[in-house]
Design a protein around this motif. Sequence first.
Motif, short mmCIF file in Angstrom:
data_model
loop_
_atom_site.label_atom_id
_atom_site.label_comp_id
_atom_site.label_asym_id
_atom_site.label_seq_id
_atom_site.Cartn_x
_atom_site.Cartn_y
_atom_site.Cartn_z
N SER A 165 0.84 -1.20 0.00
CA SER A 165 0.00 0.00 0.00
C SER A 165 0.87 1.25 0.00
N ALA A 166 0.60 2.16 -0.93
CA ALA A 166 1.33 3.42 -0.95
C ALA A 166 1.09 4.21 0.33
N LEU A 167 -0.14 4.15 0.84
CA LEU A 167 -0.46 4.89 2.07
C LEU A 167 0.32 4.35 3.26
N VAL A 168 0.46 3.03 3.34
CA VAL A 168 1.21 2.43 4.45
C VAL A 168 2.68 2.84 4.36
N ALA A 169 3.26 2.77 3.17
CA ALA A 169 4.67 3.13 3.00
C ALA A 169 4.89 4.60 3.32
N GLU A 170 4.01 5.46 2.84
CA GLU A 170 4.17 6.90 3.08
C GLU A 170 3.91 7.25 4.54
N GLY A 171 2.93 6.60 5.15
CA GLY A 171 2.65 6.87 6.56
C GLY A 171 3.79 6.42 7.46
N THR A 172 4.38 5.28 7.14
CA THR A 172 5.53 4.80 7.92
C THR A 172 6.71 5.74 7.75
N ARG A 173 6.91 6.22 6.54
CA ARG A 173 7.97 7.22 6.32
C ARG A 173 7.74 8.45 7.20
N ASP A 174 6.51 8.91 7.27
CA ASP A 174 6.21 10.12 8.04
C ASP A 174 6.46 9.90 9.53
N ILE A 175 6.13 8.71 10.03
CA ILE A 175 6.38 8.40 11.44
C ILE A 175 7.88 8.39 11.72
N ALA A 176 8.63 7.67 10.90
CA ALA A 176 10.08 7.56 11.11
C ALA A 176 10.77 8.91 10.97
N ALA A 177 10.27 9.74 10.07
CA ALA A 177 10.90 11.05 9.84
C ALA A 177 10.81 11.95 11.05
N GLN A 178 9.83 11.71 11.93
CA GLN A 178 9.72 12.51 13.14
C GLN A 178 10.92 12.31 14.05
N MET A 179 11.60 11.17 13.92
CA MET A 179 12.72 10.85 14.79
C MET A 179 14.05 10.78 14.05
N ALA A 180 14.02 10.92 12.74
CA ALA A 180 15.25 10.82 11.94
C ALA A 180 15.13 11.75 10.73
N ALA A 181 15.14 13.03 11.00
CA ALA A 181 14.84 14.02 9.96
C ALA A 181 15.89 14.07 8.86
N ASP A 182 17.11 13.61 9.13
CA ASP A 182 18.19 13.73 8.15
C ASP A 182 18.40 12.47 7.31
N VAL A 183 17.61 11.44 7.56
CA VAL A 183 17.77 10.17 6.85
C VAL A 183 16.84 10.11 5.65
N ARG A 184 17.33 9.58 4.54
CA ARG A 184 16.48 9.40 3.37
C ARG A 184 15.57 8.21 3.60
N LEU A 185 14.28 8.46 3.67
CA LEU A 185 13.26 7.44 3.86
C LEU A 185 12.44 7.39 2.58
N ILE A 186 12.54 6.30 1.84
CA ILE A 186 12.00 6.25 0.49
C ILE A 186 10.85 5.26 0.42
N PRO A 187 9.60 5.75 0.30
CA PRO A 187 8.48 4.82 0.18
C PRO A 187 8.38 4.25 -1.23
N ALA A 188 8.13 2.96 -1.30
CA ALA A 188 7.92 2.30 -2.59
C ALA A 188 6.73 1.37 -2.41
N GLY A 189 5.57 1.97 -2.24
CA GLY A 189 4.38 1.20 -1.90
C GLY A 189 3.35 1.17 -3.01
N GLY A 190 2.61 0.08 -3.07
CA GLY A 190 1.53 -0.05 -4.03
C GLY A 190 2.00 -0.25 -5.45
N ARG A 191 1.04 -0.24 -6.36
CA ARG A 191 1.36 -0.36 -7.79
C ARG A 191 1.38 1.01 -8.43
N ALA A 192 1.95 1.08 -9.61
CA ALA A 192 2.05 2.36 -10.32
C ALA A 192 0.68 2.95 -10.63
N ASP A 193 -0.35 2.09 -10.77
CA ASP A 193 -1.70 2.58 -11.08
C ASP A 193 -2.47 2.96 -9.82
N GLY A 194 -1.80 2.91 -8.66
CA GLY A 194 -2.44 3.28 -7.41
C GLY A 194 -3.11 2.14 -6.68
#
Length: 248
Positions: free
Chosen positions: A11-40
């Motif tokens: 799920s793109a939403l799961v990947a992006e949401g997890t990125r947002d949570i982790a970014a709260q504690m690691a603002a300088d790290v590249r967190l790259i979501p690769a969720g879901g299919r290209a068609d959404g």
Amino acid sequence: MSVSVILVSHSALVAEGTRDIAAQMAADVRLIPAGGRADGGIGTDYALIEAACESIGDGEAVIIADLGSAVMTAESVLELIDRPERFVIADAAFVEGAVAAAVAAQTGQGLAEVVAAAESSLRRTAGDDAQGKPTASAVESAAVGPQPTPTGAASTGSASDSSGAVHGEATLVNSEGLHARPAADFVRLASTFDADVTINGVNARSLLGIMGLGLVSGATASIEATGPQAADAVDALCELISSGFGEA
């Protein structure tokens, strides 16, 4: 350059949401979501995962996947990508592993250490050793449990024992105790010292281990350190706890 974290989810939403949570504690790290299919839609997409891997250039990354088929797709990408040794697929819980990996990367740890941090999310207790068995110090800490102290108590400051270890205690004064954000602050600060540090018997660089202690407001944190900067580490960490992490 810090280790990147690639989040492969159905799920793109799961990947992006997890990125947002982790970014709260690691603002300088590249967190790259690769969720879901290209068609959404729900699923995994080879091209999205490949693009995520290629986006880090010559860097290194830990890949965290949510389900078995996501792991299989990531493995397929690594079979054809240039220098696949730069990537490791961690055997980790998705959200917890991502947060632990991100904090480890934020503190400048290498790929192997970041992978280990992510994989610690699957251990049964906060004090498990590398084989998943509780360490003696963790068993003792769990048996004693958080020890409330009088409101407003300050840190004791550092003191060394006959073995050369430096000890200190501080009272948690922030209302929520040692939850995710202050635990991440603690890990980041502990990682800046040339010292081996524990808090209530748990490695001070283990985010999930520290959170697993369940230290609430009013509990006493017992800090021990060895190494060239042990005293500085204990004093700074006690001060951080006594300050309330900016939440008191």
